[in-house]
Write a protein that holds these residues in place. Structure first.
Motif, PDB file in Angstrom:
ATOM      1  N   UNK A  89       0.824  -1.200   0.000  1.00 24.78           N
ATOM      2  CA  UNK A  89       0.000   0.000   0.000  1.00 24.78           C
ATOM      3  C   UNK A  89       0.865   1.258   0.000  1.00 24.78           C
ATOM      4  N   UNK A  90       2.037   1.209   0.678  1.00 21.44           N
ATOM      5  CA  UNK A  90       2.942   2.361   0.665  1.00 21.44           C
ATOM      6  C   UNK A  90       3.499   2.587  -0.732  1.00 21.44           C
ATOM      7  N   UNK A 109       8.415   6.205 -13.405  1.00 21.13           N
ATOM      8  CA  UNK A 109       8.565   6.047 -11.959  1.00 21.13           C
ATOM      9  C   UNK A 109       8.027   4.683 -11.578  1.00 21.13           C
ATOM     10  N   UNK A 110       8.902   3.766 -11.188  1.00 13.30           N
ATOM     11  CA  UNK A 110       8.516   2.406 -10.834  1.00 13.30           C
ATOM     12  C   UNK A 110       8.504   2.276  -9.318  1.00 13.30           C
ATOM     13  N   UNK A 111       7.323   2.120  -8.749  1.00 13.69           N
ATOM     14  CA  UNK A 111       7.175   2.025  -7.293  1.00 13.69           C
ATOM     15  C   UNK A 111       6.701   0.625  -6.936  1.00 13.69           C
ATOM     16  N   UNK A 112       7.515  -0.097  -6.179  1.00 13.04           N
ATOM     17  CA  UNK A 112       7.184  -1.482  -5.843  1.00 13.04           C
ATOM     18  C   UNK A 112       7.823  -1.855  -4.514  1.00 13.04           C
ATOM     19  N   UNK A 423      -5.093  -6.064   5.120  1.00  6.66           N
ATOM     20  CA  UNK A 423      -4.432  -6.459   3.878  1.00  6.66           C
ATOM     21  C   UNK A 423      -5.449  -6.671   2.763  1.00  6.66           C
ATOM     22  N   UNK A 424      -6.596  -7.237   3.092  1.00  7.03           N
ATOM     23  CA  UNK A 424      -7.630  -7.439   2.083  1.00  7.03           C
ATOM     24  C   UNK A 424      -8.128  -6.104   1.543  1.00  7.03           C
ATOM     25  N   UNK A 425      -8.437  -5.175   2.439  1.00  2.00           N
ATOM     26  CA  UNK A 425      -9.004  -3.900   2.017  1.00  2.00           C
ATOM     27  C   UNK A 425      -8.009  -3.072   1.207  1.00  2.00           C
ATOM     28  N   UNK A 522       2.479  -7.715  -7.786  1.00  2.00           N
ATOM     29  CA  UNK A 522       2.371  -7.888  -6.326  1.00  2.00           C
ATOM     30  C   UNK A 522       2.795  -9.287  -5.916  1.00  2.00           C
ATOM     31  N   UNK A 523       4.068  -9.651  -6.184  1.00  3.10           N
ATOM     32  CA  UNK A 523       4.536 -10.961  -5.727  1.00  3.10           C
ATOM     33  C   UNK A 523       4.311 -11.106  -4.225  1.00  3.10           C
ATOM     34  N   UNK A 524       3.889 -12.265  -3.829  1.00  2.00           N
ATOM     35  CA  UNK A 524       3.570 -12.478  -2.422  1.00  2.00           C
ATOM     36  C   UNK A 524       2.088 -12.352  -2.162  1.00  2.00           C
TER      37      UNK A 524
END
Length: 643
Positions: A89-90, A109-112, A423-425, A522-524
């Motif tokens: 989420x961050x 801009x790659x944010x991961x 985490x779901x939301x 979103x690996x994981x």
């Protein structure tokens, strides 16, 4: 190596910007100004360590620094900025901010997350691993429970060569994070005659889980180690990464693990400008392997300049003063922040309430919140109930007492399927499903939501840089919501199952493309687990509503008093925080690691913007917990017996 391989984070080409802003003319977007040290850090083109305490606006600083570097051409086209966060989420929040402030450059801009980046490298380039480390049948992600680690360590201690007898006394709780995570994989497996206790134990761990017949089994620490080996063993890949990402940001740097620091150093230790943002006073992930003094280690290893942000945009001046008392216990050299928040009049900023029992505590606080909402423009979402752990123990009483006033409680720590509700939301898949259902239920007046859903579907379809495909996505979204609207009208909640609802949305959104997107971005985040959790949550709220709008409101419970642990509260803020359970039962482990316990206390109390209420009972205040009460007394926090 092909050009497509070098674009390790973006598949589609970006367009060269039509205009740039000169360095002297550049100004922040979306905010009035930056503080002096923020300006200095923003303009520094070398390695930078930014120390940012609670409420300092670190996400905003990173967004402004990205905009500055992209809009002025200091990060020239077609190169990218890589931003690494620890939570999905961050990462998503930072990406959205950059897109809002520099839309023309947002595709660069790659944010991961750290895990997403390292997993992506392994997935894409696994065939380039040295021969001893190549997988033959793919892998599954699974974290080994403590019992399994215990059994493994007992086994290797029993079967170790005689020369290592008695030298394998590793702690199971830190073995994976510190020992496995701190060992750089050699290109060839070490032989028995050239091995030490650490190398032996870690080698056997890899043999048991990874170098075995059939599918390998790994966790994200192991994926990190494979990614580090990959870029070390393939110089062309390392050069390509540095060419693609000449600038790297790392958020929440105080929580960096040994494996992550090693990876960062190996891949971006040269020819890359690295900016880290963190605060050692908020280091609360030591149990998960966060290295001590990570910021100092970074400045030394990367020869980085340090800048300290001194403004606090969240908390009133009185609360900043309280925070400084605790901060100074963690860092005697800490400088008191300057509050930039307007303090509200008419209430005490910080208090300690004591109660004779849990029933009395829940009733009094619920009545107090209800009165405060009735006498102000505040909503339930302005209030948070935070506890060190075991928030489920607080939920029944507070839920019942607040429900008597028509106020909902959302336990963000509650398990829904195999996920925590928080985490779901925050899952992008969940947000997409809820957004599509809202647009279908209410076709007008949701322009911002329409834009968000359109942007999500563009990413799912890989259309972020293709205007024609973007238009097609918009048309498809219109058709999708029209068809879903007809289905909802024919299937009222009272007679419709969650499984049928989820199945219908999956049929309409191209579930195969969505599954591929989640796997890549979103690996994981296991797609099926999110879908199962979404269905489980939807099933519970369908039982309590007869209108789809009410169902979705209940699903998100956005207008609710939030109940959560201190760890889950990190990075969040609320008008009024009740910090529950300041006693030995909640803080039983404080004596084991007083510094991390004090950091956890600091994180929890610094979530408050205007009011902070600590609660306790009348149990003894001796032992480690006495330090907290001494700090509150030093800060001038008044204690009130509430019966």
């Amino acid at each position: 190596m092909s050009a497509s391989d070098r674009r390790v984070a973006r598949g589609a080409p970006t367009q060269m910007p039509t205009s740039l802003i000169s360095v002297k003319d550049w100004r922040p977007a979306g905010i009035e100004d930056l503080e002096p040290d923020a300006w200095a850090a923003l303009r520094d083109t070398g390695n930078v360590a930014v120390v940012a305490g609670p409420g300092a606006g670190k996400t905003e600083f990173l967004a402004q620094r990205a905009s500055y570097l992209l809009q002025t051409g200091l990060c020239p086209w077609p190169q990218h900025i890589l931003a690494i966060s620890f939570k999905r989420d961050a990462a998503a929040n930072l990406g959205r901010r950059v897109a809002a402030r520099a839309p023309e450059h947002a595709s660069r801009f790659a944010s991961m997350t750290f895990d997403a980046f390292t997993k992506g490298l392994v997935d894409r380039f696994a065939l380039a691993l040295p021969q001893d480390w190549r997988m033959s049948h793919g892998y599954d992600i699974r974290n080994a429970p403590k019992s399994e680690v215990d059994a493994f360590l007992n086994s290797v201690a029993f079967s170790a060569p005689q020369a290592l007898d008695g030298k394998l006394g590793f702690q199971s709780g830190r073995f994976v994070s510190d020992i496995v995570g701190g060992w750089n994989l050699p290109e060839s497996l070490p032989a028995d005659d050239d091995i030490d206790p650490v190398s032996y134990a870690v080698r056997e761990w890899w043999r048991a889980r990874y170098l075995r017949p059939g599918r390998a089994e790994v966790d994200f620490v192991m994926l990190n180690r494979l990614a580090e080996l990959l870029v070390r063993a393939v110089p062309k890949l390392r050069r390509a990464l540095r060419m693609t990402y000449p600038i790297v940001f790392v958020d929440e740097f105080q929580d960096t693990t040994s494996a992550q620091f090693s990876f960062l150093t190996s891949v971006f230790g040269e020819e890359t400008a690295v900016t880290t943002v963190g605060d050692s006073k908020q280091r609360i992930m030591g149990w998960a392997g966060a290295v001590p003094e990570a910021v100092q280690r970074f400045t030394s290893t990367f020869n980085a300049s340090t800048y300290r942000l001194a403004w606090n945009f969240r908390s009133s001046d009185a609360l900043v003063g309280l925070q400084h008392v605790i901060a100074s216990k963690l860092d005697p050299a800490a400088v008191r922040a300057t509050s930039k928040a307007n303090a509200e009049a008419g209430h005490e900023p910080a208090m300690l309430w004591t109660f004779s029992g849990e029933e009395r505590e829940a009733r009094y606080i619920a009545d107090w919140i209800a009165r405060d909402i009735a006498g102000s423009d505040r909503t339930p979402a302005d209030f948070a109930l935070i506890a060190r752990q075991k928030v489920k123990d607080f939920e029944p009483l507070f839920r019942a007492r607040l429900a008597a006033h028509g106020i909902r409680v959302r336990n963000d720590d509650a398990r829904v399927g195999k996920l925590a509700l928080q985490d779901l939301l925050k899952s992008e898949t969940s947000r997409l499903f809820v957004g599509l259902l809202r647009l279908a239920h209410r076709p007008r007046g949701l322009a911002a939501l329409w834009q968000e859903m359109s942007a999500t579907l563009e990413r799912v379809r890989g259309a972020t840089d293709h205007e024609t495909v973007q238009q097609r996505v918009s048309d498809d979204l219109s058709d999708l919501t029209t068809r879903l609207r007809a289905w909802l009208q024919a299937h009222p909640p009272s007679i419709t199952s969650a499984a049928d609802t989820v199945g219908k949305v999956l049929d309409l959104v191209d579930s195969a493309a969505l599954r591929r997107y989640v796997r890549a971005s979103a690996p994981g985040e296991e797609f099926d687990l999110v879908i199962d959790a979404f269905e489980a949550r939807l099933e519970t709220v369908l039982e309590r509503a007869d209108d789809w709008g009410v169902v979705l409101d209940e699903f998100e419970s956005a207008d609710a008093v939030v109940l959560l642990t201190t760890h889950r509260s990190k990075g969040l803020e609320y008008h009024t925080v009740f910090f529950l359970g300041i006693h030995g039962r909640q803080w039983w482990s404080l004596g084991n690691d007083p510094r991390e316990g004090t950091s956890t206390f600091f994180v929890g109390l610094s979530r408050a913007a205007q009011r902070l209420v600590f609660t306790s009972d009348r149990s003894g205040r001796t032992g480690p917990i006495s330090a907290f009460f001494a700090m509150l007394t030093e800060a001038g926090v008044a204690e009130v017996n509430q019966g």
